[in-house]
Enzyme design. Structure first.
Site, PDB file in Angstrom:
ATOM      1  N   HIS A  71     -15.600 -14.546  35.357  1.00  0.00           N
ATOM      2  CA  HIS A  71     -15.804 -15.990  35.413  1.00  0.00           C
ATOM      3  C   HIS A  71     -14.731 -16.649  34.558  1.00  0.00           C
ATOM      4  CE1 HIS A  71     -20.104 -14.958  36.684  1.00  0.00           C
ATOM      5  NE2 HIS A  71     -19.402 -15.342  37.733  1.00  0.00           N
ATOM      6  N   GLU A 128     -14.953 -18.074  30.865  1.00  0.00           N
ATOM      7  CA  GLU A 128     -15.486 -17.216  29.804  1.00  0.00           C
ATOM      8  C   GLU A 128     -14.341 -16.569  29.021  1.00  0.00           C
ATOM      9  OE1 GLU A 128     -18.302 -14.834  32.071  1.00  0.00           O
ATOM     10  OE2 GLU A 128     -19.314 -16.637  32.770  1.00  0.00           O
ATOM     11  N   HIS A 168     -19.069 -10.671  30.196  1.00  0.00           N
ATOM     12  CA  HIS A 168     -19.241 -12.113  30.454  1.00  0.00           C
ATOM     13  C   HIS A 168     -19.608 -12.834  29.153  1.00  0.00           C
ATOM     14  CE1 HIS A 168     -19.704 -12.074  34.997  1.00  0.00           C
ATOM     15  NE2 HIS A 168     -19.704 -10.783  34.716  1.00  0.00           N
TER      16      HIS A 168
HETATM   17  O1  0X9 Z   1     -24.615 -15.141  36.610  1.00  0.00           O
HETATM   18  C1  0X9 Z   1     -23.853 -14.227  36.306  1.00  0.00           C
HETATM   19  O2  0X9 Z   1     -23.038 -13.748  37.086  1.00  0.00           O
HETATM   20  C2  0X9 Z   1     -23.905 -13.653  34.888  1.00  0.00           C
HETATM   21  N1  0X9 Z   1     -24.121 -14.691  33.927  1.00  0.00           N
HETATM   22  S1  0X9 Z   1     -22.942 -15.786  33.623  1.00  0.00           S
HETATM   23  O3  0X9 Z   1     -23.502 -16.843  32.800  1.00  0.00           O
HETATM   24  N2  0X9 Z   1     -21.783 -15.096  32.769  1.00  0.00           N
HETATM   25  O4  0X9 Z   1     -22.405 -16.255  34.866  1.00  0.00           O
HETATM   26  C3  0X9 Z   1     -25.054 -12.678  34.779  1.00  0.00           C
HETATM   27  C4  0X9 Z   1     -25.002 -11.528  35.714  1.00  0.00           C
HETATM   28  C5  0X9 Z   1     -26.036 -10.518  35.388  1.00  0.00           C
HETATM   29  N3  0X9 Z   1     -26.547  -9.877  36.520  1.00  0.00           N
HETATM   30  C6  0X9 Z   1     -26.000  -8.776  37.074  1.00  0.00           C
HETATM   31  N4  0X9 Z   1     -24.883  -8.307  36.669  1.00  0.00           N
HETATM   32  N5  0X9 Z   1     -26.656  -8.184  38.035  1.00  0.00           N
HETATM   33 ZN    ZN Z   2     -19.995 -14.766  33.712  1.00  0.00          ZN
END
Ligand code: 0X9
Ligand code: ZN
Length: 409
Positions: A168, A171, A299
């Site tokens: 992302h 980040e 992330h």
């Molecule tokens: O939404 C996302 O992709 C991640 N959070 S963020 O705020 N960095 O965008 C979390 C993803 C967690 N879930 C999996 N990896 N399955």
């Molecule tokens: Zn993310």
């Protein structure tokens, strides 16, 4: 002469509207809006918000709102102010600095070109046990660039550890953290017995910025951009969420959006983002050769360590207990450095549902023994624009957590 030419060209492009003006966040607020699981309200809110910061949460969402829309958001649902002035918060982040080499790298944010230079310089210092690697090409033609690191036994002889950062775009702390891992592994190899044992045990594949176009866009145009920069013919909105585009359970309901304007737009078909194509090929190649022991997708923000599954809150990985065990120990190692508290658990039930996400793919299709998503600092005070004076503390504590995982894996 050359720069005068370039700047007059840029000026002409700007006049023609081809170079977008940088988004000015002065006076914008971050509001936490209580949704009480009401999805119709979410739709209305998405139209009023400039960005949704934590897309996926059904209970409440944090949104960036322009001054003129604040009243409308308040009228929609009860909201509390998280950040009074986003523009002021971004100024605290520290801008970005020239590349100076050495550990000062981890005291400021930098341009994409400098990130590439950092990797090249690091590799050039350790030519006998590292190599620059690539994992395909972005929408705008940038090469997804990383570094491979190996120890005794030679290149590609041990189980793989694969680490991705800056999926992302906004980040920024994540690429710094992933670079710190590469930097520690190489610079400490000959002097630190623990590091030596880890480098001798695994074959590391480390890609600090897997979404280069988005990253560049956050530096030039919109600091809070999340997705890649891919267009769709059906919409004027840009970008697929690379963490909703992986070709595993891409079609499952509830964890991504089919709206190209959404922050979590999944794309037209599974794996149709060029970045995902490159990353999928990388995972497949490692699976077919040395096998993947550990996959880390780094992330921010929220301070979580998460593992599969994202697509179904009732499902558990067959080695769920081992995943929990490694994550528990990693979280304690992080806490021991600085007191930073992490929440751990299976991703869907702990955070929210995600379909087509990286760790479900690496777990099932990639056959990785362990797959984790880290969500680094903080828990919302600064969010994505973590001040530069928190880079070093963050990369150091995260390193401790990852070392713990590598020892246990
Ligand atoms: O939404 C996302 O992709 C991640 N959070 S963020 O705020 N960095 O965008 C979390 C993803 C967690 N879930 C999996 N990896 N399955
Ligand atoms: Zn993310």
């Amino acid at each position: 002469m050359k720069s005068a030419l370039v700047s007059s060209l840029l000026f002409a492009l700007a006049l023609a509207g081809a170079v977008p003006k940088k988004v000015d966040y002065n006076g914008f607020k971050v509001l936490r809006v209580n949704l009480n699981e009401k999805l119709d309200k979410l739709e209305a809110l998405e139209k009023l918000a400039t960005h949704v910061l934590n897309p996926g949460k059904a209970s409440f969402v944090d949104v960036v709102v322009a001054p003129e829309n604040v009243d409308a958001v308040n009228a929609l649902s009860a909201a509390t102010v998280i950040t009074e002035d986003v523009g002021a918060a971004l100024k605290e982040e520290g801008g970005f600095s020239a590349y100076a080499g050495s550990e000062t790298w981890f005291t400021a944010y930098h341009s994409y070109a400098d990130h590439l230079q950092f990797l090249r310089d690091l590799q050039a210092g350790y030519t006998s046990n590292s190599a620059i690697i690539t994992a395909g090409t972005s929408v705008e033609g940038r090469t997804l660039t990383g570094i491979q690191i190996w120890g005794t036994g030679g290149r590609g002889s041990k189980p793989a550890v694969l680490i991705h950062g800056n999926v992302h775009a906004r980040e920024w702390i994540t690429s710094k953290t992933v670079e710190y891992i590469a930097w520690q592994l190489l610079t400490k190899y000959s002097t630190d017995a623990t590091v030596k044992s880890l480098v001798d045990k695994f074959d590391f594949y480390i890609v600090p910025i897997v979404n280069p176009d988005g990253f560049v866009y956050t530096q030039r145009t919109d600091r809070l951009w999340r997705k890649n920069r891919q267009t769709v013919s059906s919409s004027r909105c840009v970008g697929r969420d690379i963490n909703r585009n992986w070709p595993y359970k891409w079609d499952a309901p509830g964890g991504a959006s089919t709206d190209p304007c959404s922050e979590t737009y999944k794309g037209v078909a599974a794996g149709d983002a060029p970045e995902n194509k490159g990353l999928v090929a990388q995972v497949q190649q490692l699976k077919a050769s040395r096998g993947i022991r550990l996959y880390l997708d780094i992330h921010s923000y929220g301070q979580y360590i998460l593992w599969p599954y994202g697509y179904d809150c009732n499902l558990r990985a067959e080695n769920d207990a081992q995943h929990r065990n490694l994550a528990t120990r990693a979280a304690s190692a992080i806490r021991a450095v600085s007191g930073t508290a992490y929440t751990i658990g299976p991703s869907c039930s702990t955070l929210y549902a995600t379909t087509g996400s990286s760790t479900d793919y690496t777990d099932v299709t990639g056959n990785s023994t362990y797959s984790y998503t880290y969500e680094l600092r903080d828990t919302g005070k600064y969010g994505f624009s973590l001040p530069a004076n928190q880079i070093q503390p963050t990369v150091r504590e995260t390193w401790a957590g990852i070392v713990s995982m590598l020892k246990d894996a």
